[in-house]
Design an enzyme around this catalytic site. Structure first.
Site, PDB file in Angstrom:
ATOM      1  N   PRO A   2     -31.986  -6.676 -32.569  1.00  0.00           N
ATOM      2  CA  PRO A   2     -31.700  -7.903 -33.386  1.00  0.00           C
ATOM      3  C   PRO A   2     -32.383  -9.177 -32.939  1.00  0.00           C
ATOM      4  O   PRO A   2     -32.229  -9.675 -31.717  1.00  0.00           O
ATOM      5  CB  PRO A   2     -30.226  -8.192 -33.229  1.00  0.00           C
ATOM      6  N   GLU A   3     -33.405  -9.779 -33.515  1.00  0.00           N
ATOM      7  CA  GLU A   3     -34.175 -10.978 -33.166  1.00  0.00           C
ATOM      8  C   GLU A   3     -33.334 -12.005 -34.272  1.00  0.00           C
ATOM      9  O   GLU A   3     -32.454 -11.682 -34.929  1.00  0.00           O
ATOM     10  CB  GLU A   3     -35.538 -10.680 -33.438  1.00  0.00           C
TER      11      GLU A   3
END
Length: 278
Positions: A2-3
DNA sequence: AAGCCTACCTGTTGGC
DNA sequence: TGCCAACAGGTAGGCT
């Protein structure tokens, strides 16, 4: 991993389920994450009402009356909503570390690799955006103040590469390996170019590329990841069609040159030798 | 002070 | 087919 876009999609997806809900019970099954989960998290949070779900970089926070719950998803963390009725939420696996039992649903934190973090910030310690953990991270890339001039200013005198600069998070928040590679491709910038030697006009291009890359990813995530309250929750997560990331040896989607993989500071970087110039 | 390296963690992949 | 090493990477903290 997850960015920023994934975190934003999650924030947007869970907020409607959480806001206004009272936390009835907190169940901590594992307290050893990246940092220890606060002891007595239940005592801190039970009875609290969730007022807001915010994001800073890759951090999420749930604002409650007495303080803020800070959530970082690390590499493999997920937050999912389960209905309370029925028995689905009674099934847990060994990586389901924390549950928040709300009036109408269950919020569940799962993280196989435990690089994620759960922290509590009491309200009397001040506003969450002044949290020491936020003090060192860079500007929000989707904010109005983010532009090429900012990048240019902040990189004067820097000798490290632009890829490492983006990844450090010190100048721009929330850009991880995938979106750093993709943004540099979009901007036509070679990842190994020294940050301090890039012109203002190319930084304008890079800022636009970062903005467009993140915004597009959020839109895609938003369209494929509508429902967080069922097994659909993870669909669309990594359904990115990347230009360069993970495509070593494959033809560039723009010019057909072969995508290269190099290693910068122990991290893989992918780029097109034809489209991305020094 | 900037820049570089390492630890943390486990599921997945590739080579033999 | 099975085993094991390598790999994936966000982030703080420690070192130079």
């Amino acid at each position: 991993m997850p960015e920023l876009p994934e975190v934003e999609v999650i924030r947007n997806g869970i907020a409607a389920y959480l806001i206004g809900q009272r936390i009835e019970r907190v169940i901590v099954r594992t307290d050893r994450l990246r940092w220890p989960v606060p002891a007595q998290l239940g005592l801190l949070m039970e009875g609290e009402i969730i007022q807001r779900v915010g994001r800073r970089g890759k951090y999420l926070y749930l604002e409650c009356g007495q303080g803020y719950l800070l959530v970082h998803l690390g590499m493999t963390g997920t937050l999912r909503i389960w209905p309370r009725h029925g028995h689905m939420h009674a099934m847990t696996d060994r990586h389901d570390h924390i549950d928040w039992m709300l009036e109408n649903c269950v919020l569940r934190f799962r993280d196989p690799r435990r690089f994620g973090a759960i922290l509590w910030h009491p309200r009397e310690a001040g506003d969450i955006l002044r949290h020491p953990r936020f003090a060192k991270i860079g500007i929000e890339p989707l904010s109005a103040a983010f532009n090429g001039a900012h990048l240019y200013q902040q990189t004067r005198g820097r000798r490290i590469s632009i890829k490492q600069t983006l990844l450090s998070g010190q100048i721009v928040a929330g850009v991880g390996n995938i979106y750093a590679c993709e943004s540099l491709f979009r901007a036509g910038l070679h990842p190994a170019r020294r940050a301090g030697r890039i012109s203002a006009s190319r930084y304008t291009k890079l800022a636009d590329a970062i903005d467009a890359t993140l915004t597009e990813a959020i839109e895609k995530g938003g369209s494929t990841l509508r429902d967080f309250s069922s097994s659909l929750g993870e669909r669309g997560y990594f359904q990115l069609d990347c230009f360069v990331y993970g495509r070593a040896g494959q033809p560039c989607r723009k010019c057909a040159a072969l995508i290269r993989r190099i290693v910068q500071q122990q991290r893989a970087t992918y780029y097109c030798p034809q489209c991305q110039r020094f």
